[in-house]
Design an enzyme around this catalytic site. Structure first.
Site, PDB file in Angstrom:
ATOM      1  N   GLU A  34       0.876  -1.162   0.000  1.00  0.00           N
ATOM      2  CA  GLU A  34       0.000   0.000   0.000  1.00  0.00           C
ATOM      3  C   GLU A  34       0.918   1.218   0.000  1.00  0.00           C
ATOM      4  O   GLU A  34       1.773   1.330   0.871  1.00  0.00           O
ATOM      5  CB  GLU A  34      -0.859  -0.035   1.270  1.00  0.00           C
ATOM      6  N   ARG A 259       4.597 -12.981   9.657  1.00  0.00           N
ATOM      7  CA  ARG A 259       5.353 -11.772   9.346  1.00  0.00           C
ATOM      8  C   ARG A 259       6.667 -11.761  10.130  1.00  0.00           C
ATOM      9  O   ARG A 259       6.837 -12.457  11.118  1.00  0.00           O
ATOM     10  CB  ARG A 259       4.536 -10.514   9.604  1.00  0.00           C
ATOM     11  N   LYS A 269       4.144   0.761   9.771  1.00  0.00           N
ATOM     12  CA  LYS A 269       4.357   2.005   9.032  1.00  0.00           C
ATOM     13  C   LYS A 269       3.825   3.204   9.800  1.00  0.00           C
ATOM     14  O   LYS A 269       4.377   4.297   9.726  1.00  0.00           O
ATOM     15  CB  LYS A 269       3.672   1.918   7.663  1.00  0.00           C
TER      16      LYS A 269
HETATM   17  P1  ATP Z   1       2.541  -2.284   8.165  1.00  0.00           P
HETATM   18  O1  ATP Z   1       1.863  -3.170   9.165  1.00  0.00           O
HETATM   19  O2  ATP Z   1       3.994  -2.119   8.387  1.00  0.00           O
HETATM   20  O3  ATP Z   1       1.851  -1.003   7.947  1.00  0.00           O
HETATM   21  P2  ATP Z   1       1.292  -3.477   5.924  1.00  0.00           P
HETATM   22  O4  ATP Z   1       1.057  -4.924   6.001  1.00  0.00           O
HETATM   23  O5  ATP Z   1       0.127  -2.600   6.131  1.00  0.00           O
HETATM   24  O6  ATP Z   1       2.516  -3.107   6.838  1.00  0.00           O
HETATM   25  P3  ATP Z   1       1.515  -3.336   3.103  1.00  0.00           P
HETATM   26  O7  ATP Z   1       2.023  -2.224   2.277  1.00  0.00           O
HETATM   27  O8  ATP Z   1       0.080  -3.655   3.038  1.00  0.00           O
HETATM   28  O9  ATP Z   1       1.957  -3.036   4.589  1.00  0.00           O
HETATM   29  O10 ATP Z   1       2.399  -4.630   2.867  1.00  0.00           O
HETATM   30  C1  ATP Z   1       2.711  -5.163   1.621  1.00  0.00           C
HETATM   31  C2  ATP Z   1       3.010  -6.613   1.762  1.00  0.00           C
HETATM   32  O11 ATP Z   1       4.091  -6.809   2.662  1.00  0.00           O
HETATM   33  C3  ATP Z   1       1.826  -7.355   2.333  1.00  0.00           C
HETATM   34  O12 ATP Z   1       1.635  -8.540   1.600  1.00  0.00           O
HETATM   35  C4  ATP Z   1       2.217  -7.640   3.746  1.00  0.00           C
HETATM   36  O13 ATP Z   1       1.623  -8.805   4.206  1.00  0.00           O
HETATM   37  C5  ATP Z   1       3.742  -7.739   3.652  1.00  0.00           C
HETATM   38  N1  ATP Z   1       4.364  -7.391   4.925  1.00  0.00           N
HETATM   39  C6  ATP Z   1       4.192  -6.267   5.646  1.00  0.00           C
HETATM   40  N2  ATP Z   1       4.865  -6.328   6.795  1.00  0.00           N
HETATM   41  C7  ATP Z   1       5.498  -7.520   6.818  1.00  0.00           C
HETATM   42  C8  ATP Z   1       6.380  -8.187   7.742  1.00  0.00           C
HETATM   43  N3  ATP Z   1       6.736  -7.626   8.883  1.00  0.00           N
HETATM   44  N4  ATP Z   1       6.832  -9.421   7.410  1.00  0.00           N
HETATM   45  C9  ATP Z   1       6.491  -9.984   6.252  1.00  0.00           C
HETATM   46  N5  ATP Z   1       5.683  -9.422   5.342  1.00  0.00           N
HETATM   47  C10 ATP Z   1       5.192  -8.203   5.608  1.00  0.00           C
HETATM   48 MG    MG Z   2      -1.597  -3.483   4.672  1.00  0.00          MG
END
Ligand code: ATP
Ligand code: MG
Length: 556
Positions: A34, A259, A269
């Protein structure tokens, strides 16, 4: 970049699918960030998994920006994400997609659901929707608008799109099951009215689809075979499947994995943004940040991050990974590639009394003993040099093997020296020390088999240039902030940046370019800061120390 060892439970599923001929052997993944922040080391895990899996199976991996929330997304983030994925060593060719590219198709899917009697326009407010939702123990209550006719729903949904209603007046909801034990199945909202400017579609839309509806259908439209996501989406999977089944479209399979959590590191984030906005760090690329751009500026190599992602593997259960492992992978790589130089961080002046005052000689120094191709360079040596203050002790305990009055040590690539006397100021602080050298020990070689217990690094004073060196500590004071019942801002280490000014260095270091990675002999790995350095005025970031905590823990 192919890694034959790279295998995990997801690959077992893909192997089964390939054996049964489910997708005719085709493997298509996607990385779906995102664009509401910069990528961090957790995303690196997902990137390595998605792109790595596609590479392993000769498939493809799309880069898809999940940009359905217009209020939080920005082009700056899109650009940084592209740069970071490329830097990590992966390429999506022409397959750069945006969920917003599918807004028209998604709208048509929603209309289709309405026609199937599987979606309705609801007039409950957000608060009412919450009240009607029920709890884990109690079923929800059906919305009074649940039984609207298909015609009325179609008409209202079209009018939602054309901007006739204010925000919050209506939503479109899937008609599933208000008593489902899975809360996500209790008639989730799939469209809401929002008068917001979107970074790509501008003001074309005033209704925006929700994540759950968008994600599965974007996967389907892109013919993603295996949609890999983190564990928190496991409870969304029935909904993911429901949309695809009801609409009878290509069915991607969602598979969840754990994760990455790293000690002493925040990964959300939202929290990273807070660190930036509140000025705890200088920006998203501050070398203390766990963002990809922060790690890059710190001196991390893409190879070491990929190696780390390989080593942590992919599992179905959440766990905490030790930061020491990431640093171990980094050190391992830098040991092979980083040339070594001499710099002194805490200088003590040494005068070699029996060395000619007007002489400068150039001594050959090996650039990297781990890399025979790295060659050598000439380092100036003279009567006055700096050594580290910690390498000298006047009243030393028995176990102190470095320089003491009367003891002999080797100066790397130069000579054996022996301390003769110490000069102090009125308060007893050591100002300088006087030594003599053995001309027969040229190159640092023992003239007669005589042994010394220490080899010190040094910098010749007349030719030294001085530079700023930055040291970093963890941003957090605790290893696992989630287990503390304190606010995250209270756990921030207020003393995580240490600036050492005017550190004397050998002249070759002056010409290093931004981003170059090196080792300061006996001290640690450093890189030239890419933002604050100027030509002939490098600023050095400490990348990682020499001591391998990970190896130490493994041997315990
Ligand atoms: P955050 O919780 O840091 O805001 P998010 O999951 O909202 O992260 P996205 O931009 O939606 O961030 O993530 C893109 C991809 O990266 C998604 O498929 C998500 O599952 C994966 N991802 C995010 N954080 C992790 C992590 N700590 N370990 C593994 N994969 C991750
Ligand atoms: Mg997300």
């Amino acid at each position: 970049m192919e890694n034959k060892e790279f295998t995990n439970f997801i690959h077992d599923i893909i192997d089964e699918d390939n054996e049964s001929g489910k997708h005719g052997g085709r493997v298509q993944t996607r990385f779906p960030p995102e664009p509401n922040g910069y990528l961090h080391i957790g995303h690196a895990k997902s990137i390595c998994l998605n792109f790595g899996t596609a590479i392993k199976y000769g498939g493809k991996c799309n880069l898809r920006f999940d940009d359905t929330n217009p209020s939080k997304e920005e082009d700056e983030y899109v650009r940084s994400i592209r740069e970071d994925v490329h830097w990590l060593g992966f390429d999506w060719a022409e397959r750069e997609f945006y969920a917003s590219d599918y807004f028209e198709e998604l709208y048509e899917f929603a209309v289709e659901l309405i026609k199937l009697g599987k979606a309705y326009v609801c007039e409950l407010s957000a608060t009412e929707i919450r009240e009607f939702h029920g709890t884990l123990k109690e079923p929800g209550k059906p919305s009074p608008w649940r039984e609207r006719s298909i015609e009325e729903n179609l008409e209202l949904f079209e009018r939602m799109r054309s901007g006739e209603f204010e925000e919050g007046k209506y939503t479109l909801r899937a008609k599933i099951d208000m008593s489902s034990p899975n809360m996500h199945m209790r008639d989730p909202v799939i469209y809401r009215i929002m008068y917001a400017h979107h970074h790509r579609t501008g003001n074309k839309w005033c209704i925006y689809p929700m994540y759950d509806f968008t994600h599965c259908l974007s996967d389907s439209l892109e013919r993603i075979t295996h949609s890999l996501c983190t564990l928190e989406f496991e409870v969304h999977r029935p909904l993911y499947d429901w949309f695809l089944d009801e609409l009878e479209v290509f069915h991607s399979r969602q598979i969840e994995f754990a994760r990455l959590n790293l000690t002493y590191t925040v990964m959300s984030k939202r929290k990273l943004l807070m660190l930036v906005k509140e000025g705890y760090v200088s920006g998203w690329d501050d070398p203390r940040m766990p963002t990809i751009c922060g790690l890059r500026r710190r001196g991390y190599t893409p190879e070491s991050i990929r190696e780390f992602c390989d080593r942590i593997g992919v599992a179905k259960r959440d766990s905490m990974v030790d930061l020491a492992l990431l640093e171990h992978c980094l050190r391992d790589h830098l040991n092979k590639i980083a040339p070594r130089y001499m710099a002194v961080l805490n200088p003590l002046k040494v005068i070699i009394d029996n060395y000619p005052a007007d002489k400068t000689e150039y001594l050959e120094a090996i650039n990297n003993p781990e890399d025979p191709d790295a060659g050598s360079r000439m380092v100036p040596f003279s009567r006055e040099i700096y050594i580290e203050r910690e390498d000298f002790m006047e009243d030393a305990p028995k176990k102190f093997y470095r320089l003491t009055p009367g003891s002999e040590v080797r100066l790397r690539y130069a000579y054996f020296i022996q301390c003769e006397n110490v000069v102090k100021d009125a308060e007893g602080n050591i100002l300088e020390i006087h030594c003599t050298y053995d001309p027969a020990s040229s190159g640092g070689n023992s003239p007669d088999g005589r042994k010394v217990k220490a080899t010190l690094h040094w910098v010749s004073i007349p030719t030294a240039f001085k530079a700023e060196v930055r040291h970093f500590d963890n941003l957090l004071t605790v290893s696992d902030p989630a287990t503390e019942d304190k606010d995250f801002l209270e756990l921030i280490n207020k003393d995580s940046l240490h600036i050492l000014e005017n550190c004397p260095m050998e002249p070759a270091l002056k010409d290093l370019k931004a981003g170059e990675r090196i080792q300061f002999e006996r001290i640690g790995y450093y890189c030239v800061d890419s933002k604050d350095s100027a030509p002939e005025k490098p600023v050095f970031n400490r990348t990682v120390g020499l001591k391998d905590e990970w190896a130490r823990m493994q041997n315990r």
